[in-house]
Each structure stands twice: as structure tokens, then as C-alpha cells.
Design a protein around this motif. Structure first.
Motif, PDB file in Angstrom:
ATOM      1  N   THR A  14      -7.683  13.525 -32.026  1.00  8.14           N
ATOM      2  CA  THR A  14      -6.367  13.331 -31.400  1.00  8.14           C
ATOM      3  C   THR A  14      -5.919  11.886 -31.554  1.00  8.14           C
ATOM      4  O   THR A  14      -6.669  10.954 -31.230  1.00  8.14           O
ATOM      5  CB  THR A  14      -6.415  13.684 -29.898  1.00  8.14           C
ATOM      6  N   TYR A  15      -4.687  11.723 -32.031  1.00  8.33           N
ATOM      7  CA  TYR A  15      -4.078  10.390 -32.090  1.00  8.33           C
ATOM      8  C   TYR A  15      -3.224  10.199 -30.853  1.00  8.33           C
ATOM      9  O   TYR A  15      -2.307  10.982 -30.579  1.00  8.33           O
ATOM     10  CB  TYR A  15      -3.235  10.251 -33.353  1.00  8.33           C
ATOM     11  N   THR A  16      -3.525   9.171 -30.062  1.00  4.47           N
ATOM     12  CA  THR A  16      -2.814   8.940 -28.799  1.00  4.47           C
ATOM     13  C   THR A  16      -1.540   8.124 -28.973  1.00  4.47           C
ATOM     14  O   THR A  16      -0.774   7.961 -28.033  1.00  4.47           O
ATOM     15  CB  THR A  16      -3.727   8.199 -27.804  1.00  4.47           C
ATOM     16  N   GLY A  17      -1.322   7.615 -30.182  1.00  6.69           N
ATOM     17  CA  GLY A  17      -0.226   6.688 -30.412  1.00  6.69           C
ATOM     18  C   GLY A  17      -0.745   5.275 -30.549  1.00  6.69           C
ATOM     19  O   GLY A  17      -0.062   4.402 -31.088  1.00  6.69           O
ATOM     20  N   ASP A  18      -1.965   5.056 -30.057  1.00  7.19           N
ATOM     21  CA  ASP A  18      -2.625   3.751 -30.161  1.00  7.19           C
ATOM     22  C   ASP A  18      -4.019   3.876 -30.783  1.00  7.19           C
ATOM     23  O   ASP A  18      -4.370   3.115 -31.678  1.00  7.19           O
ATOM     24  CB  ASP A  18      -2.744   3.102 -28.779  1.00  7.19           C
ATOM     25  N   ASP A  19      -4.793   4.830 -30.265  1.00  5.14           N
ATOM     26  CA  ASP A  19      -6.184   4.982 -30.683  1.00  5.14           C
ATOM     27  C   ASP A  19      -6.443   6.409 -31.168  1.00  5.14           C
ATOM     28  O   ASP A  19      -5.595   7.299 -31.040  1.00  5.14           O
ATOM     29  CB  ASP A  19      -7.129   4.660 -29.523  1.00  5.14           C
ATOM     30  N   VAL A  20      -7.670   6.602 -31.692  1.00  7.21           N
ATOM     31  CA  VAL A  20      -8.115   7.926 -32.116  1.00  7.21           C
ATOM     32  C   VAL A  20      -9.227   8.376 -31.178  1.00  7.21           C
ATOM     33  O   VAL A  20     -10.208   7.643 -30.958  1.00  7.21           O
ATOM     34  CB  VAL A  20      -8.642   7.906 -33.570  1.00  7.21           C
TER      35      VAL A  20
ATOM     36  N   ILE B 242      -7.757   9.922 -41.630  1.00  6.54           N
ATOM     37  CA  ILE B 242      -6.878  11.092 -41.463  1.00  6.54           C
ATOM     38  C   ILE B 242      -5.681  10.733 -40.594  1.00  6.54           C
ATOM     39  O   ILE B 242      -4.535  11.038 -40.916  1.00  6.54           O
ATOM     40  CB  ILE B 242      -7.669  12.269 -40.851  1.00  6.54           C
ATOM     41  N   VAL B 243      -5.968  10.065 -39.480  1.00  6.68           N
ATOM     42  CA  VAL B 243      -4.891   9.678 -38.559  1.00  6.68           C
ATOM     43  C   VAL B 243      -3.946   8.694 -39.231  1.00  6.68           C
ATOM     44  O   VAL B 243      -2.710   8.830 -39.136  1.00  6.68           O
ATOM     45  CB  VAL B 243      -5.472   9.068 -37.268  1.00  6.68           C
ATOM     46  N   GLN B 244      -4.477   7.718 -39.915  1.00 10.92           N
ATOM     47  CA  GLN B 244      -3.644   6.720 -40.579  1.00 10.92           C
ATOM     48  C   GLN B 244      -2.723   7.369 -41.605  1.00 10.92           C
ATOM     49  O   GLN B 244      -1.556   6.989 -41.751  1.00 10.92           O
ATOM     50  CB  GLN B 244      -4.533   5.668 -41.250  1.00 10.92           C
ATOM     51  N   SER B 245      -3.234   8.376 -42.301  1.00  8.26           N
ATOM     52  CA  SER B 245      -2.441   9.053 -43.326  1.00  8.26           C
ATOM     53  C   SER B 245      -1.304   9.870 -42.719  1.00  8.26           C
ATOM     54  O   SER B 245      -0.151   9.749 -43.141  1.00  8.26           O
ATOM     55  CB  SER B 245      -3.355   9.966 -44.150  1.00  8.26           C
ATOM     56  N   TYR B 246      -1.602  10.700 -41.730  1.00  8.42           N
ATOM     57  CA  TYR B 246      -0.579  11.587 -41.158  1.00  8.42           C
ATOM     58  C   TYR B 246       0.360  10.859 -40.199  1.00  8.42           C
ATOM     59  O   TYR B 246       1.529  11.237 -40.064  1.00  8.42           O
ATOM     60  CB  TYR B 246      -1.240  12.767 -40.446  1.00  8.42           C
ATOM     61  N   ALA B 247      -0.117   9.812 -39.528  1.00  7.39           N
ATOM     62  CA  ALA B 247       0.744   9.040 -38.625  1.00  7.39           C
ATOM     63  C   ALA B 247       1.565   8.005 -39.381  1.00  7.39           C
ATOM     64  O   ALA B 247       2.483   7.400 -38.821  1.00  7.39           O
ATOM     65  CB  ALA B 247      -0.090   8.359 -37.544  1.00  7.39           C
ATOM     66  N   ASN B 248       1.199   7.789 -40.644  1.00  5.77           N
ATOM     67  CA  ASN B 248       1.921   6.846 -41.514  1.00  5.77           C
ATOM     68  C   ASN B 248       1.950   5.444 -40.892  1.00  5.77           C
ATOM     69  O   ASN B 248       3.003   4.843 -40.709  1.00  5.77           O
ATOM     70  CB  ASN B 248       3.341   7.345 -41.782  1.00  5.77           C
TER      71      ASN B 248
ATOM     72  N   ILE C 211      -2.110  -0.117 -40.086  1.00  6.98           N
ATOM     73  CA  ILE C 211      -3.392  -0.632 -39.574  1.00  6.98           C
ATOM     74  C   ILE C 211      -4.252   0.530 -39.083  1.00  6.98           C
ATOM     75  O   ILE C 211      -3.761   1.420 -38.369  1.00  6.98           O
ATOM     76  CB  ILE C 211      -3.145  -1.633 -38.433  1.00  6.98           C
ATOM     77  N   ARG C 212      -5.506   0.517 -39.471  1.00  5.50           N
ATOM     78  CA  ARG C 212      -6.403   1.574 -39.010  1.00  5.50           C
ATOM     79  C   ARG C 212      -6.617   1.451 -37.497  1.00  5.50           C
ATOM     80  O   ARG C 212      -7.012   0.389 -37.000  1.00  5.50           O
ATOM     81  CB  ARG C 212      -7.759   1.472 -39.731  1.00  5.50           C
ATOM     82  N   PRO C 213      -6.366   2.529 -36.756  1.00  7.14           N
ATOM     83  CA  PRO C 213      -6.529   2.465 -35.294  1.00  7.14           C
ATOM     84  C   PRO C 213      -8.000   2.501 -34.905  1.00  7.14           C
ATOM     85  O   PRO C 213      -8.865   2.921 -35.658  1.00  7.14           O
ATOM     86  CB  PRO C 213      -5.810   3.737 -34.818  1.00  7.14           C
ATOM     87  N   ARG C 214      -8.275   2.044 -33.724  1.00  7.28           N
ATOM     88  CA  ARG C 214      -9.639   2.084 -33.197  1.00  7.28           C
ATOM     89  C   ARG C 214      -9.988   3.543 -32.893  1.00  7.28           C
ATOM     90  O   ARG C 214      -9.126   4.344 -32.544  1.00  7.28           O
ATOM     91  CB  ARG C 214      -9.757   1.228 -31.937  1.00  7.28           C
ATOM     92  N   VAL C 215     -11.277   3.875 -33.026  1.00  8.59           N
ATOM     93  CA  VAL C 215     -11.715   5.251 -32.805  1.00  8.59           C
ATOM     94  C   VAL C 215     -12.768   5.284 -31.694  1.00  8.59           C
ATOM     95  O   VAL C 215     -13.616   4.389 -31.591  1.00  8.59           O
ATOM     96  CB  VAL C 215     -12.287   5.874 -34.103  1.00  8.59           C
TER      97      VAL C 215
END
Length: 216
Positions: free
Chosen positions: A148-154, A180-186, A189-193
């Protein structure tokens, strides 16, 4: 109406004086004249008092009108710009929520594909197949329940058996989930997981680096 009554009293006064002069009974004529004078004087006092009251009411009314005008102007002058700005914020929030939901739907589909390749139930194009050969490289994805992408983190939910994976396998799950999140959220910066089993934290990005991981 008051002017007519005043005229009648004036005529009565004149008539009383005339009657007094002409009357043989001076006493009765004098009484009539005195009554007429008293009535005329009383009306004059009442008339003056009425005019003063009306003038006072008109003055008070004229003084109150500007206050009413000010009140009306204050009611009309509403912060319309603030209302419009709040509506824009609400619209933007709704749009962001819709975009986030769509992004997470696409992420869920990507996770299902990875698990399908792990089980051998889909081919390389994502089409369902029977009696396919499992791909062990995708095996660790079978321990992942959701991304799940929260808008800030994974946030990655995994099974309790995730702990049995090697550090390399855990790192692969964390890094691939970020990708995956970086690709679909466009996002650039890679979010923290962060990885959880229910509410229990099992690890995730280090404090100083989103691309390096600590595990319980």
C-alpha cells in the motif's frame, strides 16, 4: 386633521368674544369666552408637544438609518474568496484520494502477477495458464499479503513466515515494493518502506537511507 381642529377652535374663540361683546348676559358670555381661550391654549400646548415628539422620532429614525445601512453592508460583505479556496482544497483532496486509490489498485495487480509467476499460474504476458512451472525467483512474493502506498511511504503486509526468509530475500521484497510504487505513483524519489505482520513491525528502511533495510 389637527389644523382643521385648530381652525374650529379659533372660530369658536372669535365667536365667543363676539358673543360676549354683544350679549346682554355678560356673565355667560364671559364664561364661554374663557372656556374657548382655555381650550385653544390647551390645544396649542398639545399641538406643540405632538410636533416635538414627531420631530424627536424623525431625528431618532434618521440617526438609526446609518446603523441599519452599516449592518446590511456587513452582511453583504462575506469572505467569498475564503469559501472558494476551501472548496478548491476539498476538490483537490478528493482528486488526490481518487488518484491514490487507483495507484494502489494497480500495485495490487502487480503483486498478483508476481505471485502468479511464483506459482506458475500465469505466463510471461500475465495470461492464466494451467500446469505452469513455478518460478522460484518469485517465491518470496508468496509471503506478501499487500503493498500500500500511503502518499508518503510504502506499507507492506506479510505473513508471519516472512521471518524465515533470508536477508537478501527480504531486501528484494522491500526494494521491489519501492520500485513498484515509484512506477505506478509516478514519483521521482523512492519512498521509504515499512514491513508489518498485522501491527507488528518486522523492519524496513533505515533512518538515514530509504534504500537500506533493517530487519527484526
Amino acid at each position: 386633521m389637527d389644523d382643521i381642529f385648530l381652525a374650529i377652535l379659533l372660530v369658536a374663540l372669535i365667536y365667543s368674544i363676539y358673543s360676549f361683546v354683544k350679549s346682554k348676559n355678560k356673565k355667560n358670555g364671559l364664561i364661554s369666552a374663557v372656556i374657548a381661550v382655555v381650550a385653544f391654549a390647551a390645544f396649542g400646548v398639545t399641538y406643540d408637544s405632538t410636533e416635538e415628539e414627531e420631530a424627536s422620532e424623525n431625528t431618532e429614525a434618521s440617526e438609526e438609518k446609518p446603523v441599519e445601512k452599516d449592518v446590511k453592508e456587513e452582511i453583504v460583505e462575506e469572505p467569498k474568496e475564503d469559501v472558494v479556496e476551501e472548496e478548491k482544497i476539498i476538490e483537490n483532496d478528493d482528486t488526490n484520494d481518487d488518484d491514490l486509490s487507483k495507484t494502489n489498485e494497480e500495485i495490487a495487480i502487480s503483486l498478483e502477477q508476481n505471485q502468479g509467476w511464483a506459482l506458475g499460474t500465469i505466463d510471461s504476458d500475465g495470461n492464466e495458464i494451467e500446469n505452469g512451472e513455478p518460478n522460484n525467483e518469485y517465491g518470496p512474493w508468496l509471503y506478501v499479503q499487500s503493498i500500500t502506498y500511503t502518499g508518503d511511504d510504502v506499507e507492506v503486509q506479510v505473513t508471519a513466515d516472512f521471518k524465515t526468509l533470508t536477508k537478501s530475500e527480504k531486501d528484494m521484497i522491500a526494494s521491489s515494493s519501492q520500485g513498484i510504487v515509484q512506477s505506478y505513483a509516478n514519483i521521482d524519489i523512492r519512498p521509504r518502506v515499512y514491513v508489518y505482520n498485522g501491527e507488528n513491525s518486522l523492519g524496513g528502511s533505515k533512518t538515514l537511507s530509504a534504500n537500506e533495510y533493517n530487519w527484526e
